[in-house]
Design an enzyme around this catalytic site. Structure first.
Site, PDB file in Angstrom:
ATOM      1  N   ASN A  27      57.057  44.080 -37.274  1.00  0.00           N
ATOM      2  CA  ASN A  27      57.710  42.831 -37.643  1.00  0.00           C
ATOM      3  C   ASN A  27      57.207  42.248 -38.949  1.00  0.00           C
ATOM      4  O   ASN A  27      57.872  41.420 -39.566  1.00  0.00           O
ATOM      5  CB  ASN A  27      57.532  41.795 -36.522  1.00  0.00           C
ATOM      6  CG  ASN A  27      56.077  41.618 -36.130  1.00  0.00           C
ATOM      7  OD1 ASN A  27      55.414  42.583 -35.774  1.00  0.00           O
ATOM      8  ND2 ASN A  27      55.579  40.396 -36.173  1.00  0.00           N
ATOM      9  N   THR A  42      67.778  32.155 -11.346  1.00  0.00           N
ATOM     10  CA  THR A  42      69.218  32.107 -11.585  1.00  0.00           C
ATOM     11  C   THR A  42      69.532  32.559 -13.007  1.00  0.00           C
ATOM     12  O   THR A  42      68.912  32.095 -13.972  1.00  0.00           O
ATOM     13  CB  THR A  42      69.753  30.678 -11.371  1.00  0.00           C
ATOM     14  OG1 THR A  42      69.457  30.275 -10.031  1.00  0.00           O
ATOM     15  CG2 THR A  42      71.252  30.614 -11.604  1.00  0.00           C
ATOM     16  N   GLN A 101      62.389  44.321 -33.323  1.00  0.00           N
ATOM     17  CA  GLN A 101      62.824  44.362 -34.725  1.00  0.00           C
ATOM     18  C   GLN A 101      63.734  45.547 -35.025  1.00  0.00           C
ATOM     19  O   GLN A 101      64.431  45.562 -36.035  1.00  0.00           O
ATOM     20  CB  GLN A 101      61.596  44.428 -35.648  1.00  0.00           C
ATOM     21  CG  GLN A 101      60.711  43.197 -35.613  1.00  0.00           C
ATOM     22  CD  GLN A 101      61.348  41.975 -36.239  1.00  0.00           C
ATOM     23  OE1 GLN A 101      62.234  42.082 -37.088  1.00  0.00           O
ATOM     24  NE2 GLN A 101      60.896  40.789 -35.839  1.00  0.00           N
ATOM     25  N   GLY A 108      61.992  38.678 -25.706  1.00  0.00           N
ATOM     26  CA  GLY A 108      61.226  39.888 -25.986  1.00  0.00           C
ATOM     27  C   GLY A 108      59.808  39.833 -25.460  1.00  0.00           C
ATOM     28  O   GLY A 108      59.271  40.835 -24.967  1.00  0.00           O
ATOM     29  N   SER A 109      59.179  38.674 -25.544  1.00  0.00           N
ATOM     30  CA  SER A 109      57.797  38.545 -25.072  1.00  0.00           C
ATOM     31  C   SER A 109      57.704  38.762 -23.564  1.00  0.00           C
ATOM     32  O   SER A 109      56.773  39.402 -23.067  1.00  0.00           O
ATOM     33  CB  SER A 109      57.226  37.166 -25.440  1.00  0.00           C
ATOM     34  OG  SER A 109      57.037  37.059 -26.834  1.00  0.00           O
ATOM     35  N   HIS A 146      67.670  36.797 -30.062  1.00  0.00           N
ATOM     36  CA  HIS A 146      67.693  35.938 -31.244  1.00  0.00           C
ATOM     37  C   HIS A 146      67.360  36.666 -32.537  1.00  0.00           C
ATOM     38  O   HIS A 146      67.439  36.086 -33.616  1.00  0.00           O
ATOM     39  CB  HIS A 146      66.763  34.732 -31.057  1.00  0.00           C
ATOM     40  CG  HIS A 146      65.304  35.039 -31.204  1.00  0.00           C
ATOM     41  ND1 HIS A 146      64.569  34.628 -32.292  1.00  0.00           N
ATOM     42  CD2 HIS A 146      64.455  35.697 -30.398  1.00  0.00           C
ATOM     43  CE1 HIS A 146      63.316  35.014 -32.146  1.00  0.00           C
ATOM     44  NE2 HIS A 146      63.219  35.663 -31.008  1.00  0.00           N
ATOM     45  N   CYS A 183      55.252  33.873 -34.761  1.00  0.00           N
ATOM     46  CA  CYS A 183      54.503  33.502 -33.563  1.00  0.00           C
ATOM     47  C   CYS A 183      53.069  33.099 -33.884  1.00  0.00           C
ATOM     48  O   CYS A 183      52.362  32.558 -33.044  1.00  0.00           O
ATOM     49  CB  CYS A 183      54.502  34.656 -32.570  1.00  0.00           C
ATOM     50  SG  CYS A 183      56.165  35.106 -32.033  1.00  0.00           S
TER      51      CYS A 183
END
Length: 399
Positions: free
Chosen positions: A151, A237, A179, A71-72, A201, A325
């Site tokens: 979040n 890749t 979220q 997401g970041s 995740h 975070c």
């Protein structure tokens, strides 16, 4: 002692069905998707299937989905990519004071590169003012980036209305939906969304994988350069196994959304109502449908949130005081400060977030354990002692 996990907003476990689909791509189906032989065609087809699953969840075209490392990265790409591609048009970006740091720190970086950023205020429940947004847009504005759901305090922004304002003013709209996905039905077309970030995740998929939706026709520069992967938009890749996992996870997360939300809302409200029975507490964020179904954020006055977390951990309960975070920071939550809490109250917050593994028994255990922890910590707190001496005059002094 029970083991109770209540930090689903930080991360989730990988569901068995997701892992089952991932496993062959670690061992048997290991071909590079960019190659032309048989086992590589298998991996390319698996990535295409995952892309189709994401597009179905968002109601967009498969060509508008790009896989990222999380997401970041998706947030960084959306904001930096638009800023770079549209710099000749303008240098003004609008966001809010309650964004995830993946957005805030990206905007701060761009300010050092000569961009101007407006950080919108929020009210005491975390909502932006749509009129303030309208007034903030200028002829130099190139992007509005406002998170779908917060979040920390669970506030769900009026995304469709925000998107309509941006579309009318011909300004691109990005939303961090990390979220929101798996908790809210999302239709990027109906909601006027130009760019959307998500992460695997948070929805029982693997860590280190995410996606960015880019509406067809939106000009955006690449963030990562190198090879021609992701239709020459994101070099490197492909992480095939994790992309497959993300695809399966988002399919599972969106197929029984109504049933999931009904369960989460029931557990959330029982948890909130029980915790608010502890004296001198407050709920951070709104009540009802405009709050994420699994989010509870409570402030306990006169004590530190970190002390609560340590005590809960001793009782087998996993929780947080805000975003994972920033868990190593001693600073109070920027979100709680933005909704008007003074520093001493912002320090005493507890975030409990529910997920598919949560049960009513888990909630009952937390409600049993928390009150005596709060009492014990307050008995050791000089702030509590000061309050007992001064009573309501304590608040007069603090104000």
């Amino acid at each position: 002692m029970k083991n109770v996990y209540m930090d689903y907003a930080a991360t989730t476990y990988v569901k068995p069905e997701v892992l089952d689909e991932m496993m062959p791509f670690f061992t048997e189906k290991y071909g590079n998707p960019s190659s032309f032989y048989g086992i590589s065609r298998e991996t390319k087809m698996a990535i295409d299937k995952a892309r189709n699953r994401v597009s179905k969840a968002l109601n967009c075209d498969v060509s508008e989905v790009y896989f990222t490392g999380g997401g970041s990265e998706a947030d960084n790409w959306a904001i930096k990519g638009v800023a770079s591609a549209h710099r000749k048009k303008g240098n003004h970006i609008i966001t809010t004071k309650v964004e995830h740091h993946a957005v805030l720190h990206t905007c701060e970086y761009l300010e050092k590169q000569g961009f101007e950023v407006t950080y919108l205020n929020v009210d005491k429940e975390g909502f932006i003012d749509l009129e303030e947004l309208k007034n903030a847009i200028t002829d130099k504005t190139i992007l509005v980036s406002i998170m779908f759901a917060n979040n920390e305090i669970g506030t769900i922004q009026p995304v469709k209305e925000i998107g309509a304002i941006c579309r009318e003013r011909k300004v691109l709209f990005h939303t961090d939906a990390v979220q929101a996905v798996g908790n809210i039905a999302i239709d990027v077309k109906e909601m006027n969304i130009d760019l959307l970030s998500l992460a695997g995740h948070k929805i029982y998929g693997p860590k280190g994988t995410g996606a960015l939706y880019i509406r067809k026709g939106v000009r955006i520069d690449n963030l990562i350069h190198g090879g021609g992967q992701e239709r020459a938009r994101r070099a490197g890749t492909e992480n095939t196994a994790s992309i497959v996992g993300l695809g399966k996870a988002i399919e599972l997360a969106t197929e029984n959304l109504e049933e999931h939300n009904k369960k989460m809302t029931f557990l959330r409200d029982k948890l909130i109502d029980g915790l608010l029975k502890v004296p001198h507490t407050r709920l951070n964020g709104p009540r009802g449908d405009m709050r994420l179904p699994g989010n509870a954020n409570i402030t306990f006055e006169f004590i530190e949130g970190e002390s609560i977390l340590l005590s809960l951990d001793f009782e087998g309960i996993c929780a947080s005081s805000g975003s994972a975070c920033t868990s190593g920071s001693l600073d109070p939550s920027h979100v709680l400060l933005a909704i008007g809490l003074p520093h001493e109250l912002a320090h005493g917050s507890l975030r409990l977030t529910l997920g598919d593994g949560s049960t009513e028994e888990d909630v009952d255990y937390v409600l049993e354990v928390v009150p005596p922890i709060i009492k014990r910590l307050r008995d050791m707190s000089p702030l509590w002692e000061d309050f007992l001496k001064k009573g309501e005059k304590y608040y007069d002094v603090q104000r």
